[in-house]
Design an enzyme around this catalytic site. Structure first.
Site, PDB file in Angstrom:
ATOM      1  N   SER A  70     -24.985 -31.109  41.364  1.00  0.00           N
ATOM      2  CA  SER A  70     -23.791 -31.820  41.829  1.00  0.00           C
ATOM      3  C   SER A  70     -23.632 -31.664  43.340  1.00  0.00           C
ATOM      4  O   SER A  70     -23.315 -32.627  44.054  1.00  0.00           O
ATOM      5  CB  SER A  70     -22.554 -31.280  41.109  1.00  0.00           C
ATOM      6  N   GLY A  75     -22.268 -32.759  47.775  1.00  0.00           N
ATOM      7  CA  GLY A  75     -21.844 -31.724  48.703  1.00  0.00           C
ATOM      8  C   GLY A  75     -20.856 -30.776  48.042  1.00  0.00           C
ATOM      9  O   GLY A  75     -20.505 -30.931  46.871  1.00  0.00           O
ATOM     10  N   GLN A  78     -15.020 -28.407  46.878  1.00  0.00           N
ATOM     11  CA  GLN A  78     -13.956 -27.407  47.005  1.00  0.00           C
ATOM     12  C   GLN A  78     -14.435 -26.255  47.878  1.00  0.00           C
ATOM     13  O   GLN A  78     -15.370 -25.547  47.518  1.00  0.00           O
ATOM     14  CB  GLN A  78     -13.570 -26.880  45.617  1.00  0.00           C
ATOM     15  N   GLU A  96     -17.977 -17.698  44.412  1.00  0.00           N
ATOM     16  CA  GLU A  96     -19.361 -17.210  44.409  1.00  0.00           C
ATOM     17  C   GLU A  96     -20.314 -18.180  43.724  1.00  0.00           C
ATOM     18  O   GLU A  96     -21.474 -18.295  44.132  1.00  0.00           O
ATOM     19  CB  GLU A  96     -19.450 -15.834  43.741  1.00  0.00           C
ATOM     20  N   ARG A  97     -19.853 -18.914  42.714  1.00  0.00           N
ATOM     21  CA  ARG A  97     -20.733 -19.901  42.067  1.00  0.00           C
ATOM     22  C   ARG A  97     -21.121 -21.001  43.049  1.00  0.00           C
ATOM     23  O   ARG A  97     -22.285 -21.405  43.117  1.00  0.00           O
ATOM     24  CB  ARG A  97     -20.055 -20.511  40.838  1.00  0.00           C
ATOM     25  N   ASN A 130      -9.713 -14.874  40.291  1.00  0.00           N
ATOM     26  CA  ASN A 130     -10.626 -14.981  39.157  1.00  0.00           C
ATOM     27  C   ASN A 130      -9.901 -15.002  37.827  1.00  0.00           C
ATOM     28  O   ASN A 130     -10.327 -15.696  36.896  1.00  0.00           O
ATOM     29  CB  ASN A 130     -11.643 -13.843  39.198  1.00  0.00           C
ATOM     30  N   ARG A 133      -8.971 -18.449  36.795  1.00  0.00           N
ATOM     31  CA  ARG A 133     -10.026 -19.406  36.488  1.00  0.00           C
ATOM     32  C   ARG A 133     -10.062 -19.669  34.986  1.00  0.00           C
ATOM     33  O   ARG A 133      -9.615 -18.865  34.184  1.00  0.00           O
ATOM     34  CB  ARG A 133     -11.389 -18.889  36.951  1.00  0.00           C
TER      35      ARG A 133
END
Length: 308
Positions: A70, A75, A78, A96-97, A130, A133
């Site tokens: 993706s 690009g 977020q 981090e992902r 986190n 999320r």
């Protein structure tokens, strides 16, 4: 499209500002800090290190590859969030992902929000970010809650306000940490659900927990059937179904807790997050039993009770 181009150009301009030694921003009160802090800045991936406070430890390779694809096409939509460590050195707070996927694609820069934060603030921001999320597993969430308690010294009440969750929800997650590590791993890997875990945590003996866990996985038991199995286990453990008791009415009456005890048991249990057993006579004499299953849990209880 024009707006996006202008925004990206602004990010590159701010990036150049940060690379100027004469504009080394260390606090929110420094010159030009208002131009950088809170704005999107294009940062070199090589200038960013991962966050040692990151509560997330599992990154699904397939999902990471999908995100990389993706990013290759669209690009990084977020921006990540970083905190400034030193001149042109930053540390991830969240994202981090996206950071990992951008490296897989071979990007040299990534859009980022810059924060000025100390280690404790960085840890709190990372944990709260986190927890909110949607793709964390229940054990990761539970560990994040526990770290907020242990390292940020947040009470469950304060944590409830900070993360926007009911105190009972936080308690249910924390109770999962009382499960045997094998079962915790099973929840993380998706072999059983949080509902199964919430039922199993009512069994104190770890060997018995694992035995029932293996039955759940082997027979594909539903949460409802698991709850039923736990109830049957507890009845068997307590001796239900044995010969009728020969206790007199007076003996049975003496085992009934006074009203001031029955009204307080729930408060003790909620505050300490363990099943507290209180026994007392009508005259008010009795004892309080507080179980613990590890040194860490003992230290947690000691801190709650003594404040040390």
């Amino acid at each position: 499209m024009a707006k996006a181009t202008k925004k990206q150009a602004l990010g590159r301009g701010l990036s150049a500002l940060l690379k100027d030694p004469e504009n080394d921003i260390q606090s929110a009160s420094d010159k030009n800090a208002d131009k950088v802090v809170g704005n999107i800045v294009e940062l070199d991936l090589s200038s960013i290190e991962v966050n040692p406070f990151q509560p997330r430890s599992n990154f699904n390779d397939e999902a990471l590859q999908e995100l990389a694809s993706s990013i290759r096409e669209l690009g990084v939509i977020q921006p990540i969030t970083v905190r400034k460590l030193d001149f042109n050195q930053y540390q991830l707070v969240s994202g981090e992902r996206r950071f990992r996927a951008s490296k897989l694609v071979g990007l040299e820069t990534i859009p980022a929000y810059i924060r000025i934060a100390n280690d404790q603030e960085s840890l709190e921001m990372a944990l709260v970010e986190n927890i909110q999320r949607q793709d964390l597993d229940p054990i990761e969430i539970a560990l994040s809650y526990q770290r907020l308690i242990d390292e940020i010294q947040l009470t469950q009440e304060k944590m409830s306000e900070r993360v926007g969750k009911k105190r009972s929800t936080i308690t249910n997650y924390l109770r999962l940490l009382r499960l045997d590590p094998i079962i915790q791993t099973g929840i993380r890997d998706g072999f059983v659900s949080m509902g199964h875990g919430r039922a199993l945590v009512n069994i104190e003996e770890k060997d018995d927990q694992i035995a029932l866990y293996e039955k759940i996985v082997g027979e594909n038991l539903s949460v409802r059937n698991t709850e039923k199995a736990v109830k049957e286990y507890q009845e068997k453990k307590s001796g239900s179904g044995q010969e009728p008791s020969t206790e007199t009415k007076e003996q049975k009456k003496s085992k009934i807790s006074p009203e001031f005890i029955t009204k307080s048991v729930t408060r003790f249990t909620d505050y300490l997050d363990v099943k507290v057993d209180i026994k007392a006579t009508e005259k008010g004499k009795g004892k309080i039993t507080i179980p613990f299953h590890s040194q860490e849990e003992f230290n947690r209880l000691k801190k709650l009770i003594t404040g040390e």
